[in-house]
Scaffold this motif. Structure first.
Motif, mmCIF file in Angstrom:
data_model
loop_
_atom_site.group_PDB
_atom_site.id
_atom_site.type_symbol
_atom_site.label_atom_id
_atom_site.label_comp_id
_atom_site.label_asym_id
_atom_site.label_seq_id
_atom_site.Cartn_x
_atom_site.Cartn_y
_atom_site.Cartn_z
ATOM 1 N N SER A 5 12.499 23.063 -13.348
ATOM 2 C CA SER A 5 13.832 23.621 -13.096
ATOM 3 C C SER A 5 14.030 24.075 -11.642
ATOM 4 N N ARG A 6 13.250 23.597 -10.730
ATOM 5 C CA ARG A 6 13.371 23.978 -9.325
ATOM 6 C C ARG A 6 14.621 23.356 -8.713
ATOM 7 N N ASP A 7 15.315 24.131 -7.880
ATOM 8 C CA ASP A 7 16.455 23.626 -7.122
ATOM 9 C C ASP A 7 15.914 23.008 -5.831
ATOM 10 N N LEU A 8 16.032 21.683 -5.719
ATOM 11 C CA LEU A 8 15.493 20.963 -4.569
ATOM 12 C C LEU A 8 16.529 20.748 -3.469
ATOM 13 N N SER A 9 17.695 21.318 -3.603
ATOM 14 C CA SER A 9 18.781 21.064 -2.664
ATOM 15 C C SER A 9 18.364 21.337 -1.224
ATOM 16 N N GLY A 10 18.543 20.311 -0.373
ATOM 17 C CA GLY A 10 18.290 20.465 1.045
ATOM 18 C C GLY A 10 16.830 20.486 1.455
ATOM 19 N N GLU A 11 15.891 20.419 0.514
ATOM 20 C CA GLU A 11 14.473 20.455 0.880
ATOM 21 C C GLU A 11 14.049 19.118 1.499
ATOM 22 N N THR A 12 13.119 19.178 2.458
ATOM 23 C CA THR A 12 12.676 17.993 3.182
ATOM 24 C C THR A 12 11.155 17.902 3.174
ATOM 25 N N TYR A 13 10.639 16.722 2.833
ATOM 26 C CA TYR A 13 9.202 16.494 2.794
ATOM 27 C C TYR A 13 8.900 15.129 3.422
ATOM 28 N N ARG A 14 7.889 15.084 4.261
ATOM 29 C CA ARG A 14 7.493 13.826 4.898
ATOM 30 C C ARG A 14 5.980 13.661 4.798
ATOM 31 N N ARG A 15 5.584 12.492 4.292
ATOM 32 C CA ARG A 15 4.159 12.153 4.143
ATOM 33 C C ARG A 15 3.388 13.211 3.366
ATOM 34 N N VAL A 16 3.966 13.602 2.237
ATOM 35 C CA VAL A 16 3.328 14.573 1.349
ATOM 36 C C VAL A 16 2.869 13.850 0.083
ATOM 37 N N ALA A 17 1.674 14.152 -0.381
ATOM 38 C CA ALA A 17 1.184 13.642 -1.662
ATOM 39 C C ALA A 17 1.472 14.682 -2.734
ATOM 40 N N PHE A 18 2.248 14.303 -3.740
ATOM 41 C CA PHE A 18 2.538 15.171 -4.880
ATOM 42 C C PHE A 18 1.666 14.683 -6.044
ATOM 43 N N VAL A 19 0.731 15.500 -6.478
ATOM 44 C CA VAL A 19 -0.228 15.083 -7.499
ATOM 45 C C VAL A 19 -0.075 15.959 -8.744
ATOM 46 N N ASP A 20 0.235 15.332 -9.886
ATOM 47 C CA ASP A 20 0.370 16.041 -11.172
ATOM 48 C C ASP A 20 1.338 17.222 -11.078
ATOM 49 N N VAL A 21 2.413 17.051 -10.323
ATOM 50 C CA VAL A 21 3.434 18.099 -10.191
ATOM 51 C C VAL A 21 4.437 17.973 -11.334
ATOM 52 N N ASP A 22 4.830 19.098 -11.915
ATOM 53 C CA ASP A 22 5.813 19.103 -12.998
ATOM 54 C C ASP A 22 7.196 19.380 -12.406
ATOM 55 N N MET A 23 8.030 18.328 -12.329
ATOM 56 C CA MET A 23 9.405 18.473 -11.843
ATOM 57 C C MET A 23 10.405 18.354 -12.987
ATOM 58 N N THR A 24 9.958 18.672 -14.206
ATOM 59 C CA THR A 24 10.858 18.614 -15.358
ATOM 60 C C THR A 24 12.094 19.487 -15.123
ATOM 61 N N PRO A 26 0.836 -1.215 0.000
ATOM 62 C CA PRO A 26 0.000 0.000 0.000
ATOM 63 C C PRO A 26 0.863 1.255 0.000
ATOM 64 N N ALA A 27 0.360 2.306 -0.639
ATOM 65 C CA ALA A 27 1.057 3.588 -0.620
ATOM 66 C C ALA A 27 1.048 4.127 0.808
ATOM 67 N N PRO A 28 2.081 4.854 1.188
ATOM 68 C CA PRO A 28 2.126 5.382 2.556
ATOM 69 C C PRO A 28 1.030 6.410 2.790
ATOM 70 N N PRO A 29 0.495 6.477 3.980
ATOM 71 C CA PRO A 29 -0.506 7.511 4.281
ATOM 72 C C PRO A 29 0.150 8.889 4.233
ATOM 73 N N THR A 30 -0.542 9.859 3.670
ATOM 74 C CA THR A 30 0.007 11.213 3.561
ATOM 75 C C THR A 30 -0.825 12.188 4.383
ATOM 76 N N GLU A 31 -0.195 13.306 4.732
ATOM 77 C CA GLU A 31 -0.839 14.288 5.604
ATOM 78 C C GLU A 31 -1.119 15.613 4.913
ATOM 79 N N THR A 32 -0.352 15.926 3.877
ATOM 80 C CA THR A 32 -0.560 17.156 3.105
ATOM 81 C C THR A 32 -0.443 16.835 1.624
ATOM 82 N N THR A 33 -0.975 17.752 0.790
ATOM 83 C CA THR A 33 -0.974 17.521 -0.659
ATOM 84 C C THR A 33 -0.457 18.746 -1.398
ATOM 85 N N ILE A 34 0.394 18.498 -2.384
ATOM 86 C CA ILE A 34 0.830 19.539 -3.316
ATOM 87 C C ILE A 34 0.290 19.129 -4.679
#
Length: 218
Positions: A24-43, A9-17
């Motif tokens: 082209s986002r710089d993700l360096s050092g970013e931290t996310y826990r139990r977040v649902a990412f839906v149709d996000v463009d990380m190209t 089963p997918a892990p339970p999530t608490e927030t949604t983006i």
């Protein structure tokens, strides 16, 4: 032998983006826990040391993104695209991939142990020097892929297609040649001995006869 269960089963999530543009986002050092990412463009997103724990990615586009020393631990990826994506020294332990595409995916080093890639189409993917202990590759389509120098101890390969796959340097001790397709796969001499032993051959070195041609019948 019963098939190993392939679904978790997918892990339970608490927030949604939802539907965010992270192109082209710089993700360096970013931290996310139990977040649902839906149709996000990380190209073309990039970064070093990002930490995603128990997140669920649904319909996320990772195309041409570059991830270095990142962690995606116990995450679920559903219908995501990884076209020309690069993971270098990343940790994806316990993550599950379902309905994703992996054209030109490049994975260099890192730890993908206990991941589920059951049924995945990895024909145009490259994995080099990756730890993949007890990974689930059941039914995976890897024909022509590069899977070199991998720690595949305890991995599950039932019904996997490894034909024409470059497997040199990988641990094939858990491969049951009777349940996978290996036609044309490229292996090294050490692996050939391991596979022969797995088929029940008594492999021995015979120095005296080495290199001799069979005698012609009289």
């Amino acid at each position: 032998m019963a098939d190993r269960p392939r679904t978790r089963p997918a892990p339970p999530t608490e927030t949604t983006i939802d539907s965010a543009d992270w192109d082209s986002r710089d993700l360096s050092g970013e931290t996310y826990r139990r977040v649902a990412f839906v149709d996000v463009d990380m190209t073309e997103a990039f970064g070093r040391g990002a930490d995603f724990s128990e997140c669920h990615f649904r319909g996320v586009r990772f195309n041409a993104s570059i991830h270095t020393d990142a962690a995606f631990v116990n995450c679920a990826f559903t219908r995501c695209t990884f076209f020309d994506t690069t993971f270098t020294a990343c940790k994806l332990v316990g993550s599950v991939f379902d309905g994703c595409t992996f054209d030109l995916l490049k994975v260099d080093g890192g730890d993908w142990s206990y991941t589920s890639l059951a049924g995945a189409d990895l024909r145009r993917a490259t994995f080099d020097g990756v730890r993949m202990r007890e990974a689930d590759l059941g039914g995976a389509r890897c024909a022509g892929a590069t899977l070199r120098g991998l720690d595949l101890s305890g991995a599950w390969f039932h019904n996997a297609d490894l034909s024409r796959c470059d497997l040199r340097g990988s641990d094939l001790s858990s491969v049951n040649v009777q349940t996978v397709t290996l036609a044309g796969a490229v292996i090294d001499p050490y692996q050939a001995v391991t596979i022969a032993a797995g088929l029940g051959f008594d492999v021995r070195g015979d120095i005296e006869r080495a290199g001799r041609r069979p005698r012609a019948p009289r």
